[in-house]
Design a protein around this motif. Structure first.
Motif, short mmCIF file in Angstrom:
data_model
loop_
_atom_site.label_atom_id
_atom_site.label_comp_id
_atom_site.label_asym_id
_atom_site.label_seq_id
_atom_site.Cartn_x
_atom_site.Cartn_y
_atom_site.Cartn_z
N ALA A 211 -2.47 5.30 3.11
CA ALA A 211 -1.92 3.93 2.99
C ALA A 211 -2.33 3.08 4.18
CB ALA A 211 -0.39 3.99 2.88
N GLN B 239 0.82 -1.20 0.00
CA GLN B 239 0.00 0.00 0.00
C GLN B 239 0.86 1.26 0.00
OE1 GLN B 239 -2.99 -0.17 -0.70
NE2 GLN B 239 -3.69 -2.22 -0.05
N LEU C 59 -4.70 7.78 -7.93
CA LEU C 59 -4.92 6.66 -7.00
C LEU C 59 -6.40 6.52 -6.68
CD1 LEU C 59 -4.01 4.48 -4.96
CD2 LEU C 59 -3.71 6.34 -3.30
N ARG D 41 2.03 1.79 -3.38
CA ARG D 41 0.87 2.21 -4.17
C ARG D 41 0.63 3.72 -4.08
NH1 ARG D 41 -5.01 -0.63 -3.19
NH2 ARG D 41 -5.80 -0.48 -5.33
N VAL D 42 0.90 4.30 -2.91
CA VAL D 42 0.66 5.73 -2.73
C VAL D 42 1.93 6.56 -2.94
CG1 VAL D 42 -1.23 5.28 -1.13
CG2 VAL D 42 1.08 5.68 -0.23
N GLY D 43 3.04 5.91 -3.31
CA GLY D 43 4.26 6.65 -3.61
C GLY D 43 5.22 6.84 -2.47
N ARG E 123 -8.33 5.02 -9.43
CA ARG E 123 -8.12 3.56 -9.52
C ARG E 123 -8.95 2.82 -8.49
NH1 ARG E 123 -2.64 4.95 -9.86
NH2 ARG E 123 -2.23 4.08 -7.79
N LEU E 124 -8.99 3.38 -7.26
CA LEU E 124 -9.79 2.75 -6.21
C LEU E 124 -11.27 2.74 -6.58
CD1 LEU E 124 -8.06 4.29 -3.05
CD2 LEU E 124 -7.78 1.97 -3.94
N ILE F 93 -0.52 11.28 3.11
CA ILE F 93 -0.50 10.13 2.19
C ILE F 93 -0.29 8.84 2.97
CG2 ILE F 93 0.77 9.09 0.28
CD1 ILE F 93 -0.96 11.41 -0.56
N ALA G 256 -0.98 12.68 -8.33
CA ALA G 256 -0.80 11.26 -8.02
C ALA G 256 -1.94 10.74 -7.15
CB ALA G 256 0.54 11.05 -7.32
N LEU G 257 -2.39 11.58 -6.19
CA LEU G 257 -3.51 11.18 -5.33
C LEU G 257 -4.79 11.05 -6.15
CD1 LEU G 257 -4.76 10.60 -2.58
CD2 LEU G 257 -4.94 13.08 -2.21
#
Length: 596
Positions: free
Chosen positions: A505, A477, A535, A480-482, A538-539, A501, A531-532
């Motif tokens: 996660a 995770q 994400l 996944r969030v960088g 995608r969720l 962030i 980026a957020l």
């Protein structure tokens, strides 16, 4: 110097000590070992768990008097006569009695907070102390003598030099058990007690259970120390089990480092030796007309608290640190995941939810719903009641009236821990992380509910397979969030945006079907916001429902499916982002007027 070399050196010195030292120094080392065992419990209870206890000396007395009575009484109840056959059997009785007493006292005192908790420990500590001196079968203040020596492998441990190895072996085992416990899923829950209880409950941690666990463990360490003390001295009276000794144990923890396992040993050693030196030398320097050693000792403690408030172990630690190498986490089987919810399924429904604080109405008849695969934004001016609604939805607080249903189940009266178990996870408006723990460990706390190994398995290091699964999930995770490059960094060292962030996660580690994000974009730079956004999209595509509170309108309007606008605790508009942006009531509330 590397820590493992220091440990091996210490073991070698302890092995040789009884062979080369005079009996006086062996006795001193015995006392240090006995005291360190009690202080180790305070490391868990006070240093890690944040609960100050002045009553540990009373638990030492409980272990000592249990074995003294069972091994010397002329007549025991029929059902207890078996225990008098051996001190090892009295240890079992002492452990059972200590657990029972600790559970009762814990139930009475651990729900107290602030200064009431230490005052509660003083109360029951004094009660047990006076009980020891009052009961006639326990010898009153005269005490009980003639205790038998412990036998081990046919060898009678009837001298201090022989007891030495048993005392230090027990202490070593207790230190290893404590280390294993703290380095586990249960240990993360325990470490969250100090400053992170609200967050931990929202991640599914039963914080009262964790408090009770360390309270009982600390009591057991103290009782075992009392058992060893009784059979080392072969005599017991109430003097070593009073409030004064309870304060000394706390001083030992503070000197060594109240949150450090090694600090228990260091603090016990320094205070014991220092007291002996002061008692020997000060009468020669200042005369024996007063308790000068107590005065000087108190001054030294105050100076130490000023110079090294965290104790000596953190200060000395820098001299013994080797090079830190971040070993790659071993591959682990993925944790089982929650069954996916079909897109469009109603996840959350709030009907006429109202929350009053006296005369203040924070939420007034709020209606809200969100479906799987949808991102809903909750916006409004500061003080509109958005975070209050978050707390009501997640079980942190309870509504005054109205109904909340999650996945078709009523949430009214449910705790945040129960709500988390159902599949709702959240972040907080004010970041709630655990400083001193790594980024990886902070994230792994979110997966607490997905593990099942308990305290005994953790203490005996039998939970490693599951632990690797939890850490692997946290790493996944974080990547996944960088934050994959910051796994071993202290969470407190991250910038504010990265900390937010990290909270996301941690929430994702719980494998939720509904994610509540309280101002997730606050403090993020443009690239981090992009980026957020990617994400969260995608969720959403995976079927997760997301409810977010946010003030960044550019971030919100380019991301969400629907918007609900609040003012003064109630909705004033809702709909598609484009519709809400042009709503006159929204412009008036949010921008100060339609022409703004």
């Amino acid at each position: 110097m590397k820590p493992r070399y220091l440990i091996l050196g210490l073991i070698a010195l302890l092995g040789l000590a009884p062979l080369v030292l005079a009996p006086y120094y062996v006795t001193l080392l015995n006392y240090i070992g006995l005291y360190a065992l009690v202080v180790l419990g305070l490391v868990l209870l006070t240093g890690v768990g944040g609960m100050t206890s002045f009553g540990q000396a009373a638990f030492v007395g409980l272990g000592a008097y249990t074995t003294a009575w069972l091994t010397t009484a002329e007549q025991l109840p029929t059902w207890l006569q078996w225990a008098s056959a051996s001190p090892w059997l009295t240890l079992l009785v002492g452990v059972a009695l200590t657990v029972t007493v600790a559970l009762m006292l814990g139930a009475l005192t651990l729900r107290l907070s602030g200064h009431y908790l230490p005052l509660g420990t003083i109360a029951w500590g004094l009660s047990l102390y006076y009980l020891f001196g009052t009961l006639e079968p326990l010898g009153g203040h005269t005490g009980v003598g003639g205790l038998p020596a412990i036998s081990l492998g046919g060898i009678s441990l009837d001298q201090g030099e022989k007891m030495f190895y048993l005392i230090w072996l027990v202490l070593g085992a207790a230190m290893l058990i404590t280390h294993n416990l703290l380095d586990s899923r249960e240990g993360r829950a325990i470490r969250a007690l100090k400053g992170g209880q609200l967050m931990a409950e929202s991640m599914g941690v039963n914080t009262f259970r964790s408090k009770m666990v360390i309270f009982v463990i600390a009591a057991l360490f103290a009782a075992v120390s009392g058992w060893l003390y009784a059979h080392t001295q072969r005599f017991v009276n109430p003097t070593p089990f009073g409030l004064g000794m309870g304060i000394d144990y706390l001083f030992m923890a503070l000197i060594g480092g109240v949150a450090s396992i090694w600090g228990a040993l260091l603090g016990a050693g320094i205070l014991t030796v220092l007291k002996e030196w002061l008692q020997d030398w000060l009468p020669h320097l200042l005369g024996d007309g007063g308790n000068y050693e107590t005065i000087v000792f108190g001054i030294l403690i105050v100076l130490l608290m000023h110079c090294a408030p965290g104790g000596l172990t953190p200060w000395l630690g820098k001299w013994f640190k080797g090079r830190t190498r971040t070993a790659p986490l071993p591959q682990a089987q993925a944790l089982p995941r929650r069954a996916a919810v079909e897109h469009g399924t109603r996840i959350l429904q709030a009907n006429q939810v109202t929350k009053r604080y006296g005369g203040l109405v924070a939420n007034n008849q709020m209606n809200l719903h969100i479906d799987a695969g949808e991102i809903l934004a909750l916006i409004g001016p500061n003080g509109a009641g958005k975070s209050t609604l978050f707390n009501l939805l997640s079980g942190v607080d309870r509504p005054t009236s109205g109904d909340i249903h999650f996945k078709g189940l009523p949430l009214n009266g449910k705790t945040s821990r129960h709500v988390a178990r159902l599949g709702m996870s959240r972040t907080f408006q004010h970041v709630k992380l655990l400083p001193g723990m790594s980024v990886l460990e902070n994230a792994a706390l979110g997966a607490h509910l997905r593990g099942h190994q308990g305290v005994i398995a953790a203490s005996l290091n039998l939970d490693r397979a599951e632990e690797q699964q939890l850490l692997a999930e946290a790493r996944y995770q974080l990547e996944r969030v960088g934050l994959g490059d910051a796994l071993q960094e202290d969470a407190a060292s991250l910038a504010l945006g990265q900390q937010r962030i990290l909270e996301i996660a941690r929430a994702l580690c719980a494998d939720p079907c509904l994610l509540l994000l309280d101002e997730p974009a606050a403090g993020l730079r443009l690239q981090e916001k992009q980026a957020l956004t990617a994400l969260l999209k995608r969720l959403r595509a995976e079927g997760m429902a997301i409810l977010l509170v946010e003030h960044d309108m550019d971030f919100v309007m380019g991301l969400v499916d629907r918007v609900v606008v609040m003012e003064f605790g109630q909705p004033i508009a809702q709909g598609l982002p484009e519709e809400v942006q042009n709503n006159p009531a929204v412009l008036e509330a949010y921008l100060g007027g339609a022409d703004a």
